[in-house]
Design a protein around this motif. Sequence first.
Motif, PDB file in Angstrom:
ATOM      1  N   ILE A 182     -60.632  15.879  51.536  1.00  0.00           N
ATOM      2  CA  ILE A 182     -61.635  16.634  51.061  1.00  0.00           C
ATOM      3  C   ILE A 182     -63.010  15.821  51.031  1.00  0.00           C
ATOM      4  O   ILE A 182     -63.160  14.668  50.235  1.00  0.00           O
ATOM      5  CB  ILE A 182     -61.769  17.240  49.931  1.00  0.00           C
ATOM      6  N   ILE A 183     -64.313  15.895  51.612  1.00  0.00           N
ATOM      7  CA  ILE A 183     -65.573  15.182  51.621  1.00  0.00           C
ATOM      8  C   ILE A 183     -66.428  15.916  51.255  1.00  0.00           C
ATOM      9  O   ILE A 183     -66.580  17.041  51.546  1.00  0.00           O
ATOM     10  CB  ILE A 183     -65.662  14.573  53.010  1.00  0.00           C
ATOM     11  N   ASN A 184     -67.494  15.232  50.404  1.00  0.00           N
ATOM     12  CA  ASN A 184     -68.695  15.902  49.884  1.00  0.00           C
ATOM     13  C   ASN A 184     -69.673  15.956  50.915  1.00  0.00           C
ATOM     14  O   ASN A 184     -69.581  15.600  51.984  1.00  0.00           O
ATOM     15  CB  ASN A 184     -69.218  15.324  48.722  1.00  0.00           C
ATOM     16  N   SER A 185     -70.686  16.603  50.543  1.00  0.00           N
ATOM     17  CA  SER A 185     -71.737  17.162  51.333  1.00  0.00           C
ATOM     18  C   SER A 185     -72.444  15.793  52.060  1.00  0.00           C
ATOM     19  O   SER A 185     -73.073  15.841  53.254  1.00  0.00           O
ATOM     20  CB  SER A 185     -72.984  17.919  50.761  1.00  0.00           C
ATOM     21  N   THR A 186     -72.637  14.851  51.293  1.00  0.00           N
ATOM     22  CA  THR A 186     -73.160  13.597  51.756  1.00  0.00           C
ATOM     23  C   THR A 186     -72.166  12.752  52.627  1.00  0.00           C
ATOM     24  O   THR A 186     -72.614  11.995  53.315  1.00  0.00           O
ATOM     25  CB  THR A 186     -73.723  12.570  50.702  1.00  0.00           C
ATOM     26  N   GLY A 187     -71.042  12.890  52.395  1.00  0.00           N
ATOM     27  CA  GLY A 187     -70.283  12.176  53.529  1.00  0.00           C
ATOM     28  C   GLY A 187     -69.676  10.941  52.683  1.00  0.00           C
ATOM     29  O   GLY A 187     -69.159  10.218  53.051  1.00  0.00           O
ATOM     30  N   LYS A 188     -70.423  10.743  51.292  1.00  0.00           N
ATOM     31  CA  LYS A 188     -69.997   9.337  50.634  1.00  0.00           C
ATOM     32  C   LYS A 188     -68.807   9.466  49.869  1.00  0.00           C
ATOM     33  O   LYS A 188     -68.433   8.372  49.215  1.00  0.00           O
ATOM     34  CB  LYS A 188     -71.199   8.901  50.105  1.00  0.00           C
ATOM     35  N   ILE A 189     -68.533  10.637  49.353  1.00  0.00           N
ATOM     36  CA  ILE A 189     -67.340  10.656  48.520  1.00  0.00           C
ATOM     37  C   ILE A 189     -66.233  11.544  49.337  1.00  0.00           C
ATOM     38  O   ILE A 189     -66.395  12.573  49.616  1.00  0.00           O
ATOM     39  CB  ILE A 189     -67.513  11.401  47.215  1.00  0.00           C
ATOM     40  N   ASP A 190     -65.150  10.841  49.266  1.00  0.00           N
ATOM     41  CA  ASP A 190     -63.973  11.864  49.850  1.00  0.00           C
ATOM     42  C   ASP A 190     -62.786  11.553  48.721  1.00  0.00           C
ATOM     43  O   ASP A 190     -62.629  10.557  48.225  1.00  0.00           O
ATOM     44  CB  ASP A 190     -63.459  11.375  51.219  1.00  0.00           C
ATOM     45  N   ILE A 191     -61.897  12.877  48.828  1.00  0.00           N
ATOM     46  CA  ILE A 191     -60.841  12.526  48.096  1.00  0.00           C
ATOM     47  C   ILE A 191     -59.586  12.960  48.977  1.00  0.00           C
ATOM     48  O   ILE A 191     -59.472  13.963  49.739  1.00  0.00           O
ATOM     49  CB  ILE A 191     -60.636  13.978  47.074  1.00  0.00           C
ATOM     50  N   THR A 192     -58.709  11.861  49.085  1.00  0.00           N
ATOM     51  CA  THR A 192     -57.681  11.874  50.258  1.00  0.00           C
ATOM     52  C   THR A 192     -56.556  12.661  49.420  1.00  0.00           C
ATOM     53  O   THR A 192     -55.858  12.007  48.268  1.00  0.00           O
ATOM     54  CB  THR A 192     -57.304  10.180  50.561  1.00  0.00           C
ATOM     55  N   ASN A 193     -56.092  13.726  50.026  1.00  0.00           N
ATOM     56  CA  ASN A 193     -54.981  14.468  49.586  1.00  0.00           C
ATOM     57  C   ASN A 193     -54.158  14.355  50.642  1.00  0.00           C
ATOM     58  O   ASN A 193     -53.385  15.676  50.807  1.00  0.00           O
ATOM     59  CB  ASN A 193     -55.552  15.973  49.065  1.00  0.00           C
ATOM     60  N   THR A 194     -53.892  13.655  51.493  1.00  0.00           N
ATOM     61  CA  THR A 194     -52.760  13.653  52.465  1.00  0.00           C
ATOM     62  C   THR A 194     -51.442  13.457  51.645  1.00  0.00           C
ATOM     63  O   THR A 194     -51.213  12.893  50.577  1.00  0.00           O
ATOM     64  CB  THR A 194     -52.935  12.540  53.581  1.00  0.00           C
ATOM     65  N   TYR A 195     -50.298  13.747  52.347  1.00  0.00           N
ATOM     66  CA  TYR A 195     -49.004  13.752  51.717  1.00  0.00           C
ATOM     67  C   TYR A 195     -48.767  12.295  51.571  1.00  0.00           C
ATOM     68  O   TYR A 195     -47.990  11.824  50.512  1.00  0.00           O
ATOM     69  CB  TYR A 195     -47.764  14.226  52.801  1.00  0.00           C
ATOM     70  N   GLU A 196     -48.856  11.300  52.550  1.00  0.00           N
ATOM     71  CA  GLU A 196     -48.709   9.819  52.214  1.00  0.00           C
ATOM     72  C   GLU A 196     -49.436   9.340  51.016  1.00  0.00           C
ATOM     73  O   GLU A 196     -48.659   8.772  50.078  1.00  0.00           O
ATOM     74  CB  GLU A 196     -49.481   9.218  53.650  1.00  0.00           C
ATOM     75  N   GLU A 197     -50.715   9.758  50.834  1.00  0.00           N
ATOM     76  CA  GLU A 197     -51.339   9.415  49.735  1.00  0.00           C
ATOM     77  C   GLU A 197     -50.714   9.926  48.355  1.00  0.00           C
ATOM     78  O   GLU A 197     -50.716   9.247  47.356  1.00  0.00           O
ATOM     79  CB  GLU A 197     -52.830   9.638  49.704  1.00  0.00           C
ATOM     80  N   ARG A 198     -50.401  11.261  48.460  1.00  0.00           N
ATOM     81  CA  ARG A 198     -49.570  11.850  47.264  1.00  0.00           C
ATOM     82  C   ARG A 198     -48.505  11.017  47.062  1.00  0.00           C
ATOM     83  O   ARG A 198     -47.906  11.192  45.886  1.00  0.00           O
ATOM     84  CB  ARG A 198     -49.567  13.216  47.427  1.00  0.00           C
ATOM     85  N   LEU A 199     -47.611  10.912  48.066  1.00  0.00           N
ATOM     86  CA  LEU A 199     -46.399  10.221  47.786  1.00  0.00           C
ATOM     87  C   LEU A 199     -46.619   8.693  47.205  1.00  0.00           C
ATOM     88  O   LEU A 199     -45.893   8.296  46.174  1.00  0.00           O
ATOM     89  CB  LEU A 199     -45.957   9.677  49.116  1.00  0.00           C
ATOM     90  N   LYS A 200     -47.440   8.040  47.491  1.00  0.00           N
ATOM     91  CA  LYS A 200     -48.093   6.640  46.939  1.00  0.00           C
ATOM     92  C   LYS A 200     -48.373   6.892  45.479  1.00  0.00           C
ATOM     93  O   LYS A 200     -47.976   6.202  44.490  1.00  0.00           O
ATOM     94  CB  LYS A 200     -49.136   6.190  47.742  1.00  0.00           C
ATOM     95  N   LEU A 201     -49.272   8.013  45.306  1.00  0.00           N
ATOM     96  CA  LEU A 201     -49.302   8.118  43.665  1.00  0.00           C
ATOM     97  C   LEU A 201     -48.217   8.481  42.840  1.00  0.00           C
ATOM     98  O   LEU A 201     -47.805   8.017  41.754  1.00  0.00           O
ATOM     99  CB  LEU A 201     -50.398   9.305  43.643  1.00  0.00           C
ATOM    100  N   LEU A 202     -47.373   9.374  43.375  1.00  0.00           N
ATOM    101  CA  LEU A 202     -46.011   9.670  42.852  1.00  0.00           C
ATOM    102  C   LEU A 202     -45.168   8.461  42.500  1.00  0.00           C
ATOM    103  O   LEU A 202     -44.730   8.293  41.534  1.00  0.00           O
ATOM    104  CB  LEU A 202     -45.273  10.639  43.703  1.00  0.00           C
TER     105      LEU A 202
END
Length: 231
Positions: free
Chosen positions: A188-208
């Motif tokens: 998910i990326i904000n309107s300016t394109g400078k902030i993004d939240i990576t919510n892919t399965y791979e990233e969530r698995l890393k967090l887990l």
Amino acid sequence: MSAPHAMSDDQVATELRKMTAFIRQEALEKAREIHLKADEEFSIEKSKLVRSETARIDGEYEKKFKQAGMSQQITKSTLANKMRLRVLSAKQEMLDGLFEKAQKELSTKGSKDQKKYQDILKGLILEGMYALNEKKVLLRCRKKDNDLVKKAADAAKEEYKKTMNMEVEIAIDEQNKLPEGSAGGLTIINSTGKIDITNTYEERLKLLETDALPAVRTILFGENQNRRFKN
């Protein structure tokens, strides 16, 4: 006063024998005295030497005993550390295998159930929207997920409006897609394109893997008895 008589040869010989016997007796007694004194001094010196040698041997034994104890302790500690490292290595290998298996499961089954996967995508989108709190966001996903992401985005948009009382414009990035080899999820990326939240399965698995690792360790191996403090 009568003049002294000259001694006869026999008398002289007798006197000489007496003197000789006396001298011999004196010599024998002196020799016996010297011998006794020598024996006494020998006994004293021998006792000193025995005590000194005994003390030296005791000291050497105590020193070697301490060295042997230290060597045994070092060996014991070394073996204990080696065993601990082997156990830790085995545990880490098991954990790595577990998360590797989870990665494979995500890649093959993470998006297989379309209805369930759409609900997951909706949750991931909402999470990003709440975090960004903006009126316009851009979604980046796999090309094959476009239709599901659009449906999930519409549902997330409606729920967000009810919860936050705010309209949000959601667009899908058609130019930049997630790799098709990705397990799923989106960014998910904000309107300016400078902030993004990576919510892919791979990233969530890393967090887990990071956040849930202590709990996973406890489930697999039990409580760590060496820990003094527990959350």
